[in-house]
Design an enzyme around this catalytic site. Structure first.
Site, short mmCIF file in Angstrom:
data_model
loop_
_atom_site.label_atom_id
_atom_site.label_comp_id
_atom_site.label_asym_id
_atom_site.label_seq_id
_atom_site.Cartn_x
_atom_site.Cartn_y
_atom_site.Cartn_z
N CYS A 15 0.88 -1.19 0.00
CA CYS A 15 0.00 0.00 0.00
C CYS A 15 0.90 1.23 0.00
O CYS A 15 2.10 1.12 -0.28
CB CYS A 15 -0.97 -0.03 1.17
SG CYS A 15 -0.20 -0.05 2.80
N ASN A 18 2.51 1.23 4.10
CA ASN A 18 2.77 -0.04 4.82
C ASN A 18 2.43 0.16 6.30
O ASN A 18 3.13 -0.31 7.20
CB ASN A 18 4.22 -0.50 4.65
CG ASN A 18 4.49 -1.93 5.11
OD1 ASN A 18 5.60 -2.25 5.52
ND2 ASN A 18 3.52 -2.79 5.06
N CYS A 20 -1.32 0.65 7.25
CA CYS A 20 -2.71 0.25 7.53
C CYS A 20 -3.13 -0.96 6.69
O CYS A 20 -3.29 -2.06 7.21
CB CYS A 20 -3.68 1.41 7.23
SG CYS A 20 -3.36 2.89 8.22
N ARG A 21 -3.32 -0.77 5.38
CA ARG A 21 -3.93 -1.83 4.57
C ARG A 21 -3.01 -3.01 4.34
O ARG A 21 -3.43 -4.17 4.51
CB ARG A 21 -4.38 -1.24 3.21
CG ARG A 21 -5.51 -0.26 3.32
CD ARG A 21 -5.69 0.55 2.05
NE ARG A 21 -4.56 1.44 1.82
CZ ARG A 21 -4.39 2.19 0.73
NH1 ARG A 21 -5.28 2.13 -0.24
NH2 ARG A 21 -3.35 2.99 0.63
N SER A 22 -1.76 -2.76 3.92
CA SER A 22 -0.90 -3.93 3.62
C SER A 22 -0.50 -4.71 4.88
O SER A 22 -0.46 -5.95 4.83
CB SER A 22 0.31 -3.56 2.76
OG SER A 22 1.13 -2.62 3.38
N ASP A 133 -8.35 3.68 1.40
CA ASP A 133 -7.36 4.03 2.40
C ASP A 133 -8.07 4.51 3.68
O ASP A 133 -8.77 5.52 3.64
CB ASP A 133 -6.46 5.14 1.84
CG ASP A 133 -5.30 5.46 2.74
OD1 ASP A 133 -5.34 5.07 3.93
OD2 ASP A 133 -4.35 6.11 2.27
#
Ligand code: 4NP
Length: 164
Positions: A15, A18, A20-22, A133
C-alpha cells in the site's frame, strides 16, 4: 541423504504507507496460512511505496481491528518496496491504482507486470477494484471486511496452484 529444503513461495502486499492496509492483509493472510498449516510453504511480506513509516509498528487502529478478529500485526515493521522484491515475489498484491502505478514504475523493463495485481480483484462481493485508504477516514472495520474477503479468495487461488 536429506532432500534439499524447498524455498517457500513468497507473496507481498503493498500500500502507500505499509501502515494500515498492507499490514492488515499481511497479518490476515499469515493467520489463514497458520490455520491450514501452510506457513512453511508460503512466506508473506508487506511494504509501502512511500517509506514514510519505515521501521514502525502498523497504525494502532489497524492493530486493534486485527486483534478483535483474532490475530496480531505486532511483528510487522514498516518497509519500502524495492526493485528486487519484484523478482523475489511470485505475486505482488496492491491496494489501489496509485500503488499499482508506483509499483509498475519499478518494473522498468516490464518483466514482472503479470505478478502485480490489485488485491480487490479477488473480492467476490465487489466490482470495485480498490481497497480504500482508512488512514484519514477511519473506516478500519470496513477495510477489514474487504481485505479478509479478498484474502480468502486469494488463498484459494494460491492453494490450488502448484508450487512454482
Ligand atoms: P496505508 O495508509 O497506505 O494503508 O498504509 C496510509 C498510512 C499513512 C499515510 C497515508 C496512508 N500517511 O499519510 O502517513
Amino acid at each position: 541423504m536429506k532432500a534439499p529444503k524447498k524455498k517457500p513461495r513468497r507473496i507481498m502486499f503493498v500500500c502507500l504507507g505499509n501502515h494500515c492496509r498492507s499490514p492488515l492483509a499481511h497479518g490476515y493472510f499469515q493467520h489463514l496460512l497458520k490455520k491450514y498449516h501452510l506457513e512453511n510453504e508460503i512466506e508473506v511480506v508487506s511494504s509501502g511505496t512511500s517509506g514514510w513509516h519505515l521501521g514502525e509498528l502498523p497504525d494502532s487502529r489497524v492493530c486493534r481491528v486485527a486483534e478483535k478478529y483474532g490475530f496480531s500485526l505486532r511483528h510487522i515493521r514498516g518497509s519500502k518496496i524495492t526493485r528486487g522484491d519484484l523478482k523475489d515475489c511470485e505475486l505482488i498484491l496492491v491496494m489501489d491504482h496509485s500503488n499499482l502505478r508506483d509499483v509498475l514504475l519499478l518494473d522498468d523493463q516490464g518483466q514482472y507486470a503479470e505478478k502485480i495485481k490489485l488485491l480487490r480483484t479477488f473480492d467476490p462481493e465487489s466490482s470495485q477494484d480498490e481497497v480504500p485508504d482508512p488512514y484519514y477516514s477511519g473506516i478500519f472495520e470496513e477495510v477489514y471486511m474487504i481485505v479478509s474477503r479478498a484474502c480468502d479468495a486469494l488463498f484459494e487461488h494460491i492453494r490450488s496452484k502448484p508450487v512454482a
